[in-house]
Design a protein around this motif. Structure first.
Motif, PDB file in Angstrom:
ATOM      1  N   GLN A  60      24.315  43.973 119.578  1.00 20.60           N
ATOM      2  CA  GLN A  60      23.358  45.042 119.257  1.00 20.60           C
ATOM      3  C   GLN A  60      23.147  45.893 120.505  1.00 20.60           C
ATOM      4  O   GLN A  60      23.102  45.366 121.615  1.00 20.60           O
ATOM      5  N   TYR A  64      13.614  43.209 120.237  1.00 22.28           N
ATOM      6  CA  TYR A  64      12.625  42.153 120.061  1.00 22.28           C
ATOM      7  C   TYR A  64      12.097  42.108 118.628  1.00 22.28           C
ATOM      8  O   TYR A  64      12.015  41.057 118.014  1.00 22.28           O
ATOM      9  N   HIS A  65      11.738  43.285 118.091  1.00 29.57           N
ATOM     10  CA  HIS A  65      11.089  43.326 116.776  1.00 29.57           C
ATOM     11  C   HIS A  65      12.057  43.488 115.612  1.00 29.57           C
ATOM     12  O   HIS A  65      11.723  43.152 114.486  1.00 29.57           O
ATOM     13  N   LYS A  66      13.250  44.044 115.890  1.00 34.90           N
ATOM     14  CA  LYS A  66      14.209  44.278 114.801  1.00 34.90           C
ATOM     15  C   LYS A  66      15.593  43.771 115.179  1.00 34.90           C
ATOM     16  O   LYS A  66      16.558  44.552 115.233  1.00 34.90           O
ATOM     17  N   LEU A 105      15.946  43.626 107.499  1.00 36.53           N
ATOM     18  CA  LEU A 105      15.708  44.871 108.245  1.00 36.53           C
ATOM     19  C   LEU A 105      15.566  46.040 107.271  1.00 36.53           C
ATOM     20  O   LEU A 105      16.255  46.094 106.272  1.00 36.53           O
ATOM     21  N   ASN A 118      13.004  47.356 120.141  1.00 37.24           N
ATOM     22  CA  ASN A 118      13.729  47.163 118.881  1.00 37.24           C
ATOM     23  C   ASN A 118      14.502  45.854 118.858  1.00 37.24           C
ATOM     24  O   ASN A 118      14.583  45.197 117.827  1.00 37.24           O
ATOM     25  N   ARG A 145      17.931  51.058 127.489  1.00 35.63           N
ATOM     26  CA  ARG A 145      18.663  50.542 126.332  1.00 35.63           C
ATOM     27  C   ARG A 145      19.397  49.290 126.777  1.00 35.63           C
ATOM     28  O   ARG A 145      19.862  49.203 127.910  1.00 35.63           O
ATOM     29  N   ASP A 149      20.310  48.636 121.712  1.00 33.65           N
ATOM     30  CA  ASP A 149      19.039  49.199 121.251  1.00 33.65           C
ATOM     31  C   ASP A 149      18.028  49.240 122.385  1.00 33.65           C
ATOM     32  O   ASP A 149      18.301  48.797 123.494  1.00 33.65           O
ATOM     33  N   THR A 150      16.832  49.755 122.063  1.00 33.21           N
ATOM     34  CA  THR A 150      15.752  49.741 123.051  1.00 33.21           C
ATOM     35  C   THR A 150      15.242  48.296 123.151  1.00 33.21           C
ATOM     36  O   THR A 150      15.399  47.519 122.192  1.00 33.21           O
TER      37      THR A 150
END
Length: 289
Positions: A133, A141-143, A289, A139, A122, A135-136
């Motif tokens: 943020q 990268y994409h979100k 999103l 995520n 994470r 996140d993983t």
């Protein structure tokens, strides 16, 4: 050395030090040290003094000494920043490997996004001490939750362009420059309906700007002409820098699908808007999103 390893002690003595302070018995110390020297792959140098080791080996000694006492949390503050590129790569996988084997929760501070993306389970992205943020890696990268995260992660960086949300016969669109626009997919259009008539920022990654060869079969919309300024040949891919009405974009295209556009030419570019993001111009929040 910056690594706080004792110059007058051998590798083995350095690694034993913390265990001796904890008054652990000799046999247990030997067993633990043998094991950790093996994990970080420096067993053969255990009788050497630190000055007779390379930078990467010294780094491994410091790592072994921190891990051998089995702390509940390990804090690493930019541990690879003073190593050369090849060594960084080596140490990156070494640390990841050790981390997986010993399973200690590790807080790892780095400015290098590749390091963060490849090593983190994470990631917490900070901007001037403020959490943007958590996140993983995928995520993030994409979100991306906001424009800062979107622009911070990914290389070459995400393209940003200011424009407005409008509606025409094609549906809900993002308009910029001199009346140029891209049509938003229906679900994205729904999310930004309340922004019709307002200014926003569109973000799209270079790999999501293609050409006539790379676009999906039968796609008719979201092709825009741009003036090519620079083409960088990277071997397996090309970075094409172009501008549309003064807005600069970078496209990243597989070399074998390249159309060999050159400096000063006009190219036709396909914008894969399904993969784009739209940000509120004031709050910079990702509104798609």
């Amino acid at each position: 050395s910056d690594l706080a390893i004792f110059p007058h002690m051998t590798v083995r003595e350095n690694v034993e030090y913390g265990l001796k302070l904890r008054k652990i018995n000799k046999d247990e110390i030997k067993e633990k040290v043998d094991k950790i020297l093996d994990v970080v792959k420096i067993s053969e140098y255990q009788e050497r003094l630190p000055e007779r080791l390379s930078g990467g080996q010294q780094q491994r000694v410091a790592l072994a000494r921190a891990i051998v006492i089995h702390p509940s949390v390990l804090l690493m503050d930019e541990p690879l920043s003073n190593l050369d590129a090849k060594l960084r790569l080596e140490m990156r996988s070494a640390i990841r490997d050790v981390q997986k084997k010993v399973g200690i929760t590790t807080v790892y501070v780095t400015h290098d996004q590749v390091e963060a993306m490849t090593m983190g389970d994470r990631i917490c992205v900070l901007n001037y001490g403020k959490i943007m943020q958590v996140d993983t890696p995928l995520n993030l990268y994409h979100k991306p939750a906001n424009k800062f995260v979107a622009g911070f992660i990914g290389s070459p960086a995400m393209n940003f362009v200011e424009g407005a949300i409008e509606e025409n016969e094609d549906g809900i669109i993002f308009m910029f420059g001199q009346g140029r626009y891209v049509v938003l997919p229906e679900d994205m259009g729904e999310k930004v309906k309340s922004y019709i008539g307002k200014k926003v920022v569109l973000g799209i990654r270079p790999e999501n700007i293609g050409n006539k060869i790379t676009h999906p079969e039968g796609e008719k919309i979201n092709f825009l002409k741009g003036n090519v300024s620079i083409v960088e040949h990277m071997g397996n891919e090309e970075y094409i820098y172009f501008n549309i009405d003064g807005n600069e974009f970078t496209s990243r295209i597989e070399a074998r699908k390249s159309e060999n556009v050159k400096y000063g030419e006009v190219g036709e570019f396909y914008f894969n808007i399904k993969r784009a993001h739209i940000f509120d111009i004031e709050t910079e929040e990702n509104i798609t999103l």
